[in-house]
Design a protein around this motif. Structure first.
Motif, PDB file in Angstrom:
ATOM      1  N   THR A   5       0.855  -1.186   0.000  1.00 48.01           N
ATOM      2  CA  THR A   5       0.000   0.000   0.000  1.00 48.01           C
ATOM      3  C   THR A   5       0.886   1.229   0.000  1.00 48.01           C
ATOM      4  O   THR A   5       1.800   1.339   0.828  1.00 48.01           O
ATOM      5  N   ILE A   6       0.613   2.140  -0.934  1.00 43.47           N
ATOM      6  CA  ILE A   6       1.435   3.351  -1.092  1.00 43.47           C
ATOM      7  C   ILE A   6       0.562   4.579  -0.855  1.00 43.47           C
ATOM      8  O   ILE A   6      -0.460   4.741  -1.522  1.00 43.47           O
ATOM      9  N   GLU A  46      -1.630  -6.768  -6.297  1.00 42.49           N
ATOM     10  CA  GLU A  46      -1.178  -6.676  -4.902  1.00 42.49           C
ATOM     11  C   GLU A  46      -0.754  -5.256  -4.506  1.00 42.49           C
ATOM     12  O   GLU A  46      -0.360  -5.032  -3.353  1.00 42.49           O
ATOM     13  N   VAL A  47      -0.848  -4.307  -5.450  1.00 44.62           N
ATOM     14  CA  VAL A  47      -0.410  -2.934  -5.155  1.00 44.62           C
ATOM     15  C   VAL A  47      -1.587  -1.971  -5.228  1.00 44.62           C
ATOM     16  O   VAL A  47      -2.333  -1.959  -6.207  1.00 44.62           O
ATOM     17  N   ARG A  48      -1.787  -1.174  -4.177  1.00 38.99           N
ATOM     18  CA  ARG A  48      -2.849  -0.157  -4.202  1.00 38.99           C
ATOM     19  C   ARG A  48      -2.317   1.174  -3.679  1.00 38.99           C
ATOM     20  O   ARG A  48      -1.335   1.221  -2.942  1.00 38.99           O
ATOM     21  N   LEU A  49      -3.005   2.229  -4.065  1.00 34.89           N
ATOM     22  CA  LEU A  49      -2.600   3.583  -3.672  1.00 34.89           C
ATOM     23  C   LEU A  49      -3.650   4.181  -2.752  1.00 34.89           C
ATOM     24  O   LEU A  49      -4.848   4.011  -2.980  1.00 34.89           O
ATOM     25  N   LEU A  50      -3.197   4.887  -1.726  1.00 35.02           N
ATOM     26  CA  LEU A  50      -4.101   5.661  -0.867  1.00 35.02           C
ATOM     27  C   LEU A  50      -3.902   7.135  -1.199  1.00 35.02           C
ATOM     28  O   LEU A  50      -2.775   7.619  -1.210  1.00 35.02           O
ATOM     29  N   THR A  57       0.485  12.188   4.830  1.00 39.66           N
ATOM     30  CA  THR A  57       1.187  11.013   4.294  1.00 39.66           C
ATOM     31  C   THR A  57       2.103  10.342   5.327  1.00 39.66           C
ATOM     32  O   THR A  57       2.026   9.114   5.506  1.00 39.66           O
ATOM     33  N   PRO A  58       2.965  11.095   6.045  1.00 40.14           N
ATOM     34  CA  PRO A  58       3.842  10.420   7.011  1.00 40.14           C
ATOM     35  C   PRO A  58       3.066   9.680   8.098  1.00 40.14           C
ATOM     36  O   PRO A  58       3.526   8.644   8.588  1.00 40.14           O
ATOM     37  N   THR A  59       1.919  10.189   8.474  1.00 33.47           N
ATOM     38  CA  THR A  59       1.120   9.563   9.535  1.00 33.47           C
ATOM     39  C   THR A  59       0.609   8.195   9.085  1.00 33.47           C
ATOM     40  O   THR A  59       0.657   7.219   9.849  1.00 33.47           O
ATOM     41  N   TYR A  60       0.104   8.097   7.852  1.00 36.55           N
ATOM     42  CA  TYR A  60      -0.366   6.803   7.341  1.00 36.55           C
ATOM     43  C   TYR A  60       0.766   5.786   7.316  1.00 36.55           C
ATOM     44  O   TYR A  60       0.571   4.612   7.633  1.00 36.55           O
ATOM     45  N   VAL A  61       1.968   6.238   6.939  1.00 34.84           N
ATOM     46  CA  VAL A  61       3.098   5.308   6.843  1.00 34.84           C
ATOM     47  C   VAL A  61       3.640   4.984   8.235  1.00 34.84           C
ATOM     48  O   VAL A  61       3.950   3.830   8.543  1.00 34.84           O
ATOM     49  N   GLY A  64       1.645   2.309   9.743  1.00 35.64           N
ATOM     50  CA  GLY A  64       1.551   1.071   8.978  1.00 35.64           C
ATOM     51  C   GLY A  64       0.274   0.916   8.174  1.00 35.64           C
ATOM     52  O   GLY A  64       0.017  -0.149   7.620  1.00 35.64           O
ATOM     53  N   ALA A  65      -0.554   1.956   8.100  1.00 39.76           N
ATOM     54  CA  ALA A  65      -1.744   1.901   7.233  1.00 39.76           C
ATOM     55  C   ALA A  65      -1.308   1.906   5.775  1.00 39.76           C
ATOM     56  O   ALA A  65      -2.038   1.450   4.897  1.00 39.76           O
ATOM     57  N   ALA A  66      -0.114   2.423   5.520  1.00 43.24           N
ATOM     58  CA  ALA A  66       0.541   2.294   4.213  1.00 43.24           C
ATOM     59  C   ALA A  66       1.964   1.829   4.464  1.00 43.24           C
ATOM     60  O   ALA A  66       2.561   2.152   5.488  1.00 43.24           O
ATOM     61  N   ASP A  67       2.499   1.031   3.527  1.00 44.06           N
ATOM     62  CA  ASP A  67       3.876   0.548   3.656  1.00 44.06           C
ATOM     63  C   ASP A  67       4.865   1.598   3.169  1.00 44.06           C
ATOM     64  O   ASP A  67       5.944   1.758   3.734  1.00 44.06           O
ATOM     65  N   LEU A  68       4.476   2.260   2.084  1.00 43.32           N
ATOM     66  CA  LEU A  68       5.324   3.265   1.447  1.00 43.32           C
ATOM     67  C   LEU A  68       4.552   4.570   1.346  1.00 43.32           C
ATOM     68  O   LEU A  68       3.307   4.566   1.365  1.00 43.32           O
ATOM     69  N   GLY A  69       5.270   5.655   1.164  1.00 43.36           N
ATOM     70  CA  GLY A  69       4.611   6.934   0.938  1.00 43.36           C
ATOM     71  C   GLY A  69       5.552   7.869   0.209  1.00 43.36           C
ATOM     72  O   GLY A  69       6.757   7.615   0.111  1.00 43.36           O
ATOM     73  N   ILE A  70       4.977   8.940  -0.317  1.00 43.39           N
ATOM     74  CA  ILE A  70       5.777   9.966  -0.972  1.00 43.39           C
ATOM     75  C   ILE A  70       5.388  11.293  -0.351  1.00 43.39           C
ATOM     76  O   ILE A  70       4.222  11.688  -0.386  1.00 43.39           O
TER      77      ILE A  70
END
Ligand code: ATP
Ligand code: MG
Length: 213
Positions: A5-6, A46-50, A57-61, A64-70
């Motif tokens: 999840t990104i 297997e890949v989705r975007l939030l 963005t940093p809070t979701y990552v 762990g609600a997202a694995d990656l973020g930008i």
């Protein structure tokens, strides 16, 4: 949760990230500018975007609600970076963090005199650190947008804001009086996910790194 999840924001970060995702073999199924969906599927099951607010963005990552973020360096400094691994400068969404003031305001003189400055900004942590280092006393006024307005109506003497072309400043008779730091967006990774999902995440991080270089 298996899969990747990104988290990223719509607008410039989404648009400038598309080529990097493409290099990792990821194509979004729709665009957040035309869709109201906040979870966007991709060509890879297997890949989705939030789609999140840039400053979230940093809070979701982190959680762990997202694995990656930008996320922008501005947003990461304000967040503090807890729980995040920051392996890559993506060199996208580039701009500069600046102090700006009305052209008629003698900023250098005010600072030299030791005057107490009123500074409006969305970036309280960055501004506090900057003026503390200079030994300048400031009253920081938190705003959420349109910082350029504040000096025009006497809410503040100066602002701390992101500048790219400078057109918005110029349109409001403001000038850059100090540059704090260059800003670009970074790839961020949940520290726990990097261990538990390394086999899935490492190839994606490597592909994105290859596209940046
Ligand atoms: P919102 O617009 O929802 O209030 P935001 O301004 O933080 O949130 P964006 O405008 O999409 O969201 O900015 C996202 C990131 O892009 C910022 O955190 C910053 O790193 C970078 N950025 C902001 N303004 C500019 C700009 N003028 N030019 C280039 N990059 C920018
Ligand atoms: Mg914005």
């Amino acid at each position: 949760m298996t899969g990747i999840t990104i988290a990223l924001s719509k607008g410039r970060i989404f648009e400038e990230t598309l080529p990097l995702l493409a290099a990792a073999g990821v194509t979004p199924a729709e665009s957040p500018s035309s869709s109201r969906k906040l979870i966007i599927a991709t060509n890879r099951p297997e890949v989705r975007l939030l789609i999140v607010r840039a400053s979230d963005t940093p809070t979701y990552v982190q959680y762990g609600a997202a694995d990656l973020g930008i996320a922008g360096r501005d947003v990461l400094i304000e967040h503090g970076g807890a729980g995040l691994y920051q392996p890559l400068d993506l060199k996208i969404a580039c701009c500069r963090m600046c102090v700006a003031a009305p052209a008629a305001f003698d900023y250098a003189q005010a600072v030299k005199r030791g005057a107490r400055l009123k500074v409006a900004t969305k970036y309280i942590a960055i501004a506090r650190e900057h003026f503390a280092e200079k030994g300048v006393h400031v009253d920081l006024i938190k705003l959420y947008g349109s910082m350029e307005l504040a000096p025009l109506v006497g809410l503040a003497d100066a602002i701390v804001d992101l500048v790219s072309s400078g057109n918005t400043l110029a349109a409001n008779d403001l000038v850059v009086v100090e540059e704090l730091m260059p800003i670009s967006s970074r790839l961020i990774v949940n520290q726990a996910a990097l261990k538990t999902k390394r086999a899935q995440l490492a190839p994606m991080i490597d592909a994105i790194a290859g596209a940046v270089a």
